[in-house]
Scaffold this motif. Sequence first.
Motif, PDB file in Angstrom:
ATOM      1  N   TYR A 104      19.459   1.870  53.702  1.00 58.80           N
ATOM      2  CA  TYR A 104      20.129   1.496  54.946  1.00 58.80           C
ATOM      3  C   TYR A 104      21.142   2.560  55.367  1.00 58.80           C
ATOM      4  CZ  TYR A 104      23.067  -1.086  58.203  1.00 58.80           C
ATOM      5  OH  TYR A 104      23.783  -1.465  59.297  1.00 58.80           O
ATOM      6  N   THR A 105      21.898   3.108  54.400  1.00 57.62           N
ATOM      7  CA  THR A 105      22.916   4.097  54.748  1.00 57.62           C
ATOM      8  C   THR A 105      22.333   5.477  55.030  1.00 57.62           C
ATOM      9  OG1 THR A 105      23.335   4.620  52.423  1.00 57.62           O
ATOM     10  CG2 THR A 105      24.721   2.928  53.438  1.00 57.62           C
ATOM     11  N   LYS A 106      21.166   5.788  54.490  1.00 55.77           N
ATOM     12  CA  LYS A 106      20.475   7.068  54.706  1.00 55.77           C
ATOM     13  C   LYS A 106      21.340   8.265  54.331  1.00 55.77           C
ATOM     14  CE  LYS A 106      17.392   5.599  58.376  1.00 55.77           C
ATOM     15  NZ  LYS A 106      17.721   4.243  58.704  1.00 55.77           N
ATOM     16  N   ARG A 107      22.148   8.130  53.277  1.00 58.45           N
ATOM     17  CA  ARG A 107      23.024   9.216  52.852  1.00 58.45           C
ATOM     18  C   ARG A 107      22.642   9.787  51.496  1.00 58.45           C
ATOM     19  NH1 ARG A 107      28.694   6.804  52.737  1.00 58.45           N
ATOM     20  NH2 ARG A 107      29.045   8.773  51.701  1.00 58.45           N
ATOM     21  N   PHE A 108      21.581   9.304  50.885  1.00 55.65           N
ATOM     22  CA  PHE A 108      21.229   9.700  49.530  1.00 55.65           C
ATOM     23  C   PHE A 108      19.906  10.455  49.527  1.00 55.65           C
ATOM     24  CE2 PHE A 108      24.024   6.115  49.112  1.00 55.65           C
ATOM     25  CZ  PHE A 108      24.803   6.423  48.022  1.00 55.65           C
ATOM     26  N   ASP A 109      19.917  11.651  48.929  1.00 54.11           N
ATOM     27  CA  ASP A 109      18.647  12.316  48.686  1.00 54.11           C
ATOM     28  C   ASP A 109      18.100  11.814  47.349  1.00 54.11           C
ATOM     29  OD1 ASP A 109      20.580  13.539  47.187  1.00 54.11           O
ATOM     30  OD2 ASP A 109      19.797  15.552  47.419  1.00 54.11           O
ATOM     31  N   PHE A 110      16.921  12.315  46.960  1.00 52.84           N
ATOM     32  CA  PHE A 110      16.255  11.772  45.786  1.00 52.84           C
ATOM     33  C   PHE A 110      17.072  11.949  44.508  1.00 52.84           C
ATOM     34  CE2 PHE A 110      13.483  12.273  42.092  1.00 52.84           C
ATOM     35  CZ  PHE A 110      12.857  11.040  42.100  1.00 52.84           C
ATOM     36  N   SER A 111      17.622  13.137  44.292  1.00 53.26           N
ATOM     37  CA  SER A 111      18.335  13.384  43.028  1.00 53.26           C
ATOM     38  C   SER A 111      19.599  12.553  42.921  1.00 53.26           C
ATOM     39  CB  SER A 111      18.657  14.869  42.883  1.00 53.26           C
ATOM     40  OG  SER A 111      19.524  15.291  43.917  1.00 53.26           O
ATOM     41  N   ARG A 112      20.322  12.432  44.006  1.00 52.29           N
ATOM     42  CA  ARG A 112      21.547  11.622  43.987  1.00 52.29           C
ATOM     43  C   ARG A 112      21.220  10.146  43.796  1.00 52.29           C
ATOM     44  NH1 ARG A 112      25.819  11.300  48.928  1.00 52.29           N
ATOM     45  NH2 ARG A 112      27.359  10.002  47.893  1.00 52.29           N
ATOM     46  N   ALA A 113      20.207   9.655  44.474  1.00 52.66           N
ATOM     47  CA  ALA A 113      19.806   8.258  44.318  1.00 52.66           C
ATOM     48  C   ALA A 113      19.294   7.992  42.904  1.00 52.66           C
ATOM     49  CB  ALA A 113      18.732   7.899  45.340  1.00 52.66           C
ATOM     50  N   PHE A 114      18.547   8.943  42.333  1.00 51.18           N
ATOM     51  CA  PHE A 114      18.044   8.769  40.972  1.00 51.18           C
ATOM     52  C   PHE A 114      19.188   8.714  39.969  1.00 51.18           C
ATOM     53  CE2 PHE A 114      16.491  10.529  36.952  1.00 51.18           C
ATOM     54  CZ  PHE A 114      15.539   9.570  36.650  1.00 51.18           C
ATOM     55  N   LYS A 115      20.183   9.568  40.136  1.00 53.50           N
ATOM     56  CA  LYS A 115      21.325   9.553  39.220  1.00 53.50           C
ATOM     57  C   LYS A 115      22.060   8.226  39.275  1.00 53.50           C
ATOM     58  CE  LYS A 115      22.458  14.089  40.330  1.00 53.50           C
ATOM     59  NZ  LYS A 115      23.450  15.124  40.612  1.00 53.50           N
ATOM     60  N   VAL A 116      22.310   7.743  40.464  1.00 54.16           N
ATOM     61  CA  VAL A 116      23.037   6.482  40.608  1.00 54.16           C
ATOM     62  C   VAL A 116      22.222   5.320  40.056  1.00 54.16           C
ATOM     63  CG1 VAL A 116      23.925   4.832  42.305  1.00 54.16           C
ATOM     64  CG2 VAL A 116      24.413   7.256  42.569  1.00 54.16           C
ATOM     65  N   LEU A 117      20.964   5.232  40.430  1.00 54.74           N
ATOM     66  CA  LEU A 117      20.129   4.114  39.997  1.00 54.74           C
ATOM     67  C   LEU A 117      19.873   4.129  38.495  1.00 54.74           C
ATOM     68  CD1 LEU A 117      17.520   3.984  42.889  1.00 54.74           C
ATOM     69  CD2 LEU A 117      19.366   2.377  42.447  1.00 54.74           C
ATOM     70  N   SER A 118      19.609   5.302  37.935  1.00 50.57           N
ATOM     71  CA  SER A 118      19.349   5.347  36.494  1.00 50.57           C
ATOM     72  C   SER A 118      20.594   5.028  35.692  1.00 50.57           C
ATOM     73  CB  SER A 118      18.779   6.703  36.094  1.00 50.57           C
ATOM     74  OG  SER A 118      19.707   7.725  36.358  1.00 50.57           O
ATOM     75  N   THR A 119      21.759   5.467  36.139  1.00 49.58           N
ATOM     76  CA  THR A 119      22.997   5.131  35.438  1.00 49.58           C
ATOM     77  C   THR A 119      23.252   3.636  35.471  1.00 49.58           C
ATOM     78  OG1 THR A 119      23.931   7.283  36.005  1.00 49.58           O
ATOM     79  CG2 THR A 119      25.472   5.561  35.327  1.00 49.58           C
ATOM     80  N   VAL A 120      23.107   3.041  36.634  1.00 50.33           N
ATOM     81  CA  VAL A 120      23.357   1.602  36.764  1.00 50.33           C
ATOM     82  C   VAL A 120      22.387   0.787  35.923  1.00 50.33           C
ATOM     83  CG1 VAL A 120      23.241  -0.330  38.397  1.00 50.33           C
ATOM     84  CG2 VAL A 120      24.474   1.725  39.006  1.00 50.33           C
ATOM     85  N   VAL A 121      21.114   1.127  35.966  1.00 51.71           N
ATOM     86  CA  VAL A 121      20.121   0.323  35.254  1.00 51.71           C
ATOM     87  C   VAL A 121      20.176   0.569  33.743  1.00 51.71           C
ATOM     88  CG1 VAL A 121      18.077   1.793  35.373  1.00 51.71           C
ATOM     89  CG2 VAL A 121      17.842  -0.651  35.499  1.00 51.71           C
TER      90      VAL A 121
END
Length: 97
Positions: free
Chosen positions: A30-47
């Motif tokens: 929705y925010t469209k502010r995350f590229d793949f590497s940044r989104a992967f870092k955030v999601l993998s850390t959280v999960v």
Amino acid sequence: MMLSSYTSQIWMSLLAPIIVLGVLTTWMSYTKRFDFSRAFKVLSTVVLVSTIPVIIERVLPAKNAVVGMIDSGIIIIGVVVASSVFAYIAKRPKQYY
């Protein structure tokens, strides 16, 4: 964590982290502010942090230590694959100039 005390199935215990991934992916998309590497870092850390209680409570107290380690490795590999799929969904679209 609360769900894992009521069920003996490991996949049911992993349902909450996957739902959290879905909510985060929706927000990132929705925010469209995350590229793949940044989104992967955030999601993998959280999960990975959210699956630590499941691994400690359900998988590691196995009767055979090798089976427990293999199961925890499978869970971690599955979580990384799920994080990469959700990060691909959450990445911002290409901008054409």
